[in-house]
Design a protein around this motif. Structure first.
Motif, PDB file in Angstrom:
ATOM      1  N   PRO A   1       0.724  -1.033  -0.083  1.00 41.22           N
ATOM      2  CA  PRO A   1       0.057  -0.057   0.103  1.00 41.22           C
ATOM      3  C   PRO A   1       0.745   1.265   0.058  1.00 41.22           C
ATOM      4  O   PRO A   1       0.317   2.440  -0.371  1.00 41.22           O
ATOM      5  N   LEU A   2       2.045   1.145   0.544  1.00 38.76           N
ATOM      6  CA  LEU A   2       2.730   2.462   0.544  1.00 38.76           C
ATOM      7  C   LEU A   2       3.641   2.791  -0.941  1.00 38.76           C
ATOM      8  O   LEU A   2       4.316   3.735  -0.859  1.00 38.76           O
ATOM      9  N   HIS A   3       3.129   1.993  -1.867  1.00 40.51           N
ATOM     10  CA  HIS A   3       3.542   2.235  -3.063  1.00 40.51           C
ATOM     11  C   HIS A   3       2.031   2.429  -3.958  1.00 40.51           C
ATOM     12  O   HIS A   3       2.066   3.361  -4.893  1.00 40.51           O
ATOM     13  N   GLY A   4       1.405   1.569  -3.899  1.00 45.47           N
ATOM     14  CA  GLY A   4       0.020   1.340  -4.662  1.00 45.47           C
ATOM     15  C   GLY A   4      -0.904   2.565  -4.675  1.00 45.47           C
ATOM     16  O   GLY A   4      -1.685   2.737  -5.440  1.00 45.47           O
ATOM     17  N   PHE A   5      -0.764   3.408  -3.612  1.00 43.44           N
ATOM     18  CA  PHE A   5      -1.810   4.336  -3.433  1.00 43.44           C
ATOM     19  C   PHE A   5      -1.483   5.275  -4.548  1.00 43.44           C
ATOM     20  O   PHE A   5      -2.248   6.211  -4.965  1.00 43.44           O
ATOM     21  N   ILE A   6      -0.311   5.197  -5.041  1.00 47.36           N
ATOM     22  CA  ILE A   6       0.278   6.330  -6.377  1.00 47.36           C
ATOM     23  C   ILE A   6      -0.863   6.523  -7.424  1.00 47.36           C
ATOM     24  O   ILE A   6      -1.092   7.241  -8.370  1.00 47.36           O
ATOM     25  N   TYR A   7      -1.242   5.092  -7.707  1.00 48.41           N
ATOM     26  CA  TYR A   7      -2.387   4.848  -8.852  1.00 48.41           C
ATOM     27  C   TYR A   7      -3.715   5.446  -8.678  1.00 48.41           C
ATOM     28  O   TYR A   7      -4.577   5.536  -9.398  1.00 48.41           O
ATOM     29  N   PHE A   8      -4.102   5.732  -7.382  1.00 49.07           N
ATOM     30  CA  PHE A   8      -5.426   6.250  -6.974  1.00 49.07           C
ATOM     31  C   PHE A   8      -5.391   7.755  -6.265  1.00 49.07           C
ATOM     32  O   PHE A   8      -6.432   8.370  -6.446  1.00 49.07           O
ATOM     33  N   ALA A   9      -4.310   8.257  -6.129  1.00 50.15           N
ATOM     34  CA  ALA A   9      -4.257   9.604  -5.239  1.00 50.15           C
ATOM     35  C   ALA A   9      -4.499  10.737  -6.157  1.00 50.15           C
ATOM     36  O   ALA A   9      -4.226  10.485  -7.226  1.00 50.15           O
ATOM     37  N   PRO A  10      -5.610  11.454  -5.563  1.00 48.19           N
ATOM     38  CA  PRO A  10      -5.771  12.731  -6.545  1.00 48.19           C
ATOM     39  C   PRO A  10      -4.822  13.550  -6.811  1.00 48.19           C
ATOM     40  O   PRO A  10      -4.815  14.332  -7.599  1.00 48.19           O
ATOM     41  N   GLU A  11      -3.807  13.538  -5.726  1.00 50.55           N
ATOM     42  CA  GLU A  11      -2.530  14.535  -5.901  1.00 50.55           C
ATOM     43  C   GLU A  11      -1.949  14.130  -7.246  1.00 50.55           C
ATOM     44  O   GLU A  11      -1.370  15.061  -7.860  1.00 50.55           O
ATOM     45  N   ALA A  12      -1.914  12.711  -7.530  1.00 51.60           N
ATOM     46  CA  ALA A  12      -1.249  12.195  -8.696  1.00 51.60           C
ATOM     47  C   ALA A  12      -2.043  12.813  -9.989  1.00 51.60           C
ATOM     48  O   ALA A  12      -1.417  13.347 -10.775  1.00 51.60           O
TER      49      ALA A  12
ATOM     50  N   VAL B   1       6.980  -3.362  11.871  1.00 53.60           N
ATOM     51  CA  VAL B   1       7.231  -1.555  11.782  1.00 53.60           C
ATOM     52  C   VAL B   1       6.460  -1.092  10.501  1.00 53.60           C
ATOM     53  O   VAL B   1       5.799   0.084  10.819  1.00 53.60           O
ATOM     54  N   GLY B   2       6.267  -1.931   9.657  1.00 49.34           N
ATOM     55  CA  GLY B   2       5.457  -1.256   8.243  1.00 49.34           C
ATOM     56  C   GLY B   2       4.149  -1.178   8.238  1.00 49.34           C
ATOM     57  O   GLY B   2       3.488  -0.459   7.611  1.00 49.34           O
ATOM     58  N   LYS B   3       3.402  -2.307   9.031  1.00 53.80           N
ATOM     59  CA  LYS B   3       2.288  -2.683   8.801  1.00 53.80           C
ATOM     60  C   LYS B   3       1.108  -1.411   9.217  1.00 53.80           C
ATOM     61  O   LYS B   3       0.134  -1.068   8.705  1.00 53.80           O
ATOM     62  N   PRO B   4       1.460  -0.814  10.268  1.00 61.04           N
ATOM     63  CA  PRO B   4       0.728   0.472  10.919  1.00 61.04           C
ATOM     64  C   PRO B   4       0.916   1.368   9.674  1.00 61.04           C
ATOM     65  O   PRO B   4      -0.313   2.297   9.698  1.00 61.04           O
ATOM     66  N   LEU B   5       1.851   1.518   9.247  1.00 65.85           N
ATOM     67  CA  LEU B   5       2.026   2.720   8.029  1.00 65.85           C
ATOM     68  C   LEU B   5       1.333   2.407   7.019  1.00 65.85           C
ATOM     69  O   LEU B   5       0.512   3.427   6.450  1.00 65.85           O
ATOM     70  N   ALA B   6       1.344   0.984   6.619  1.00 65.13           N
ATOM     71  CA  ALA B   6       0.276   0.610   5.394  1.00 65.13           C
ATOM     72  C   ALA B   6      -1.147   1.102   5.753  1.00 65.13           C
ATOM     73  O   ALA B   6      -1.872   1.272   5.140  1.00 65.13           O
ATOM     74  N   GLN B   7      -1.361   0.469   6.916  1.00 59.74           N
ATOM     75  CA  GLN B   7      -2.782   0.562   7.349  1.00 59.74           C
ATOM     76  C   GLN B   7      -3.414   1.969   7.398  1.00 59.74           C
ATOM     77  O   GLN B   7      -4.437   2.349   7.094  1.00 59.74           O
ATOM     78  N   ALA B   8      -2.327   3.014   7.673  1.00 61.40           N
ATOM     79  CA  ALA B   8      -2.781   4.384   8.137  1.00 61.40           C
ATOM     80  C   ALA B   8      -3.254   4.807   6.648  1.00 61.40           C
ATOM     81  O   ALA B   8      -4.225   5.703   6.437  1.00 61.40           O
ATOM     82  N   VAL B   9      -2.530   4.371   5.509  1.00 62.24           N
ATOM     83  CA  VAL B   9      -2.710   4.728   4.084  1.00 62.24           C
ATOM     84  C   VAL B   9      -4.126   4.292   3.631  1.00 62.24           C
ATOM     85  O   VAL B   9      -4.893   4.817   3.065  1.00 62.24           O
ATOM     86  N   ILE B  10      -4.408   3.043   4.011  1.00 69.86           N
ATOM     87  CA  ILE B  10      -5.701   2.325   3.728  1.00 69.86           C
ATOM     88  C   ILE B  10      -6.729   3.008   4.500  1.00 69.86           C
ATOM     89  O   ILE B  10      -7.945   3.400   3.845  1.00 69.86           O
ATOM     90  N   GLU B  11      -6.545   3.325   5.641  1.00 67.08           N
ATOM     91  CA  GLU B  11      -7.599   3.963   6.614  1.00 67.08           C
ATOM     92  C   GLU B  11      -7.913   5.307   6.031  1.00 67.08           C
ATOM     93  O   GLU B  11      -8.874   5.989   6.073  1.00 67.08           O
ATOM     94  N   ALA B  12      -6.789   6.033   5.410  1.00 65.80           N
ATOM     95  CA  ALA B  12      -7.135   7.277   4.568  1.00 65.80           C
ATOM     96  C   ALA B  12      -7.793   7.009   3.549  1.00 65.80           C
ATOM     97  O   ALA B  12      -8.100   8.044   2.483  1.00 65.80           O
ATOM     98  N   GLY B  13      -8.448   5.951   2.837  1.00 63.50           N
ATOM     99  CA  GLY B  13      -9.137   5.742   1.608  1.00 63.50           C
ATOM    100  C   GLY B  13      -8.188   5.868   0.377  1.00 63.50           C
ATOM    101  O   GLY B  13      -8.919   6.176  -0.503  1.00 63.50           O
ATOM    102  N   MET B  14      -6.914   5.714   0.616  1.00 63.03           N
ATOM    103  CA  MET B  14      -5.954   5.932  -0.597  1.00 63.03           C
ATOM    104  C   MET B  14      -5.965   4.739  -1.439  1.00 63.03           C
ATOM    105  O   MET B  14      -5.345   4.847  -2.554  1.00 63.03           O
ATOM    106  N   LEU B  15      -6.590   3.455  -1.110  1.00 55.27           N
ATOM    107  CA  LEU B  15      -6.615   2.398  -1.676  1.00 55.27           C
ATOM    108  C   LEU B  15      -8.031   2.024  -2.087  1.00 55.27           C
ATOM    109  O   LEU B  15      -8.406   1.387  -0.974  1.00 55.27           O
ATOM    110  N   PRO B  16      -8.809   2.564  -2.757  1.00 57.04           N
ATOM    111  CA  PRO B  16     -10.412   2.244  -2.781  1.00 57.04           C
ATOM    112  C   PRO B  16     -10.587   0.817  -2.947  1.00 57.04           C
ATOM    113  O   PRO B  16     -11.949   0.328  -2.435  1.00 57.04           O
TER     114      PRO B  16
END
Length: 281
Positions: A13-24, A261-276
């Motif tokens: 998720p710490l890479h995959g978000f880039i394909y959905f992010a409105p910022e991109a 250590v990485g799972k909470p970071l990935a989960q934060a990205v998911i919780e932010a709705g960045m991977l629909p």
């Protein structure tokens, strides 16, 4: 599940978000790259002015006509360097939004260090991995959250190139591989067909071929035969084996720490709705 697959699934998720992010999307559209042009250009820009044929070969399951509609025309609107800069800027903005207060923490720095170690090990195995090799030649960002994004980008493309090798070995075309993926039920066939721009006629023809090869069951409902399930498992197992050289550098203890250590970071990205396509917990 191999330890490499576990690490990849956790951190992806710490890479995959880039394909959905409105910022991109916003940054690519500002360059004149709309819809598919932004996706194809941003992922292939590491090659330089990539041809349509290069994108078709390395992205594998998109309708070639869809690729040719966008590439090389995208390079008349923006240079590869501009696209790469826009992508990194989008990743920066999106991660700051998704990670929030986690930006700048030891967790981000440690996850970045571990993924970078794995990615640099992968860089010793460039052969046969064109999309990965192109990204491996890009400079490393200095900020930890962007270092993490780049490292996971490399690990994703390293695995992806290996996956394509496995699909070629299985004698599956890009469209056939997409139909088999749909038959697993992981993602809806309609969504896969739409995003890759295959017509209903093209899809139906591929289904017929796979049924004739005894990979799909007869009938209108997509379902793998026993032979099809065995082939799918072989492709996944081979993909895992081909990705192992990266994670072997961490060892099982290192992978366990990366997941921890990485799972909470990935989960934060998911919780932010960045991977629909991934559900929030």
């Amino acid at each position: 599940m191999t330890f490499g697959r576990r690490a990849w699934q956790t951190i992806e998720p710490l890479h995959g978000f880039i394909y959905f992010a409105p910022e991109a999307h916003e940054r690519f559209e500002a360059l004149g790259l709309h819809g598919g042009a932004g996706y194809f250009a941003s992922r292939s820009a590491a090659f330089g002015r990539a041809s349509a044929e290069t994108v078709i070969a390395t992205f594998y399951n998109f309708n070639p006509a869809f690729v040719r509609l966008n590439i090389p025309a995208a390079w008349e609107k923006a240079t590869p360097e501009q696209v790469l800069a826009a992508r990194l800027d989008a990743a920066d903005a999106a991660l700051r939004r998704g990670l929030g207060d986690l930006i700048g923490t030891d967790a981000v720095a440690e996850t970045a260090a571990l993924t970078r170690k794995a990615a640099e090990a992968a860089c010793q195995r460039l052969e046969g991995r064109p999309l990965f090799a192109a990204h491996a030649a890009l400079p490393w960002p200095t900020e930890p959250h962007l270092e993490l994004f780049h490292a996971q980008t490399l690990l994703r493309e390293f695995r992806g190139d290996g996956h394509i090798a496995a699909l070629v070995t299985a004698e599956l075309t890009g469209l056939e591989a997409l139909v088999v993926h749909a038959a697993t039920g992981y993602l809806p066939a309609k969504a896969l067909r739409k995003t890759r721009q295959w017509s209903e006629e093209d899809w139906a023809a591929a289904v017929t071929v796979l049924q004739e090869r005894k990979i799909l069951e007869p009938g209108e409902e997509l379902a793998l035969t026993e032979e099809g399930r065995a082939q799918r498992q072989h492709v996944e197992d081979l993909t895992d084996r081909l990705a192992e050289p990266a994670y072997a550098a961490l060892g099982e203890d290192g992978v366990e720490r990366l997941v921890e250590v990485g799972k909470p970071l990935a989960q934060a990205v998911i919780e932010a709705g960045m991977l629909p396509h991934l559900k929030k917990k």
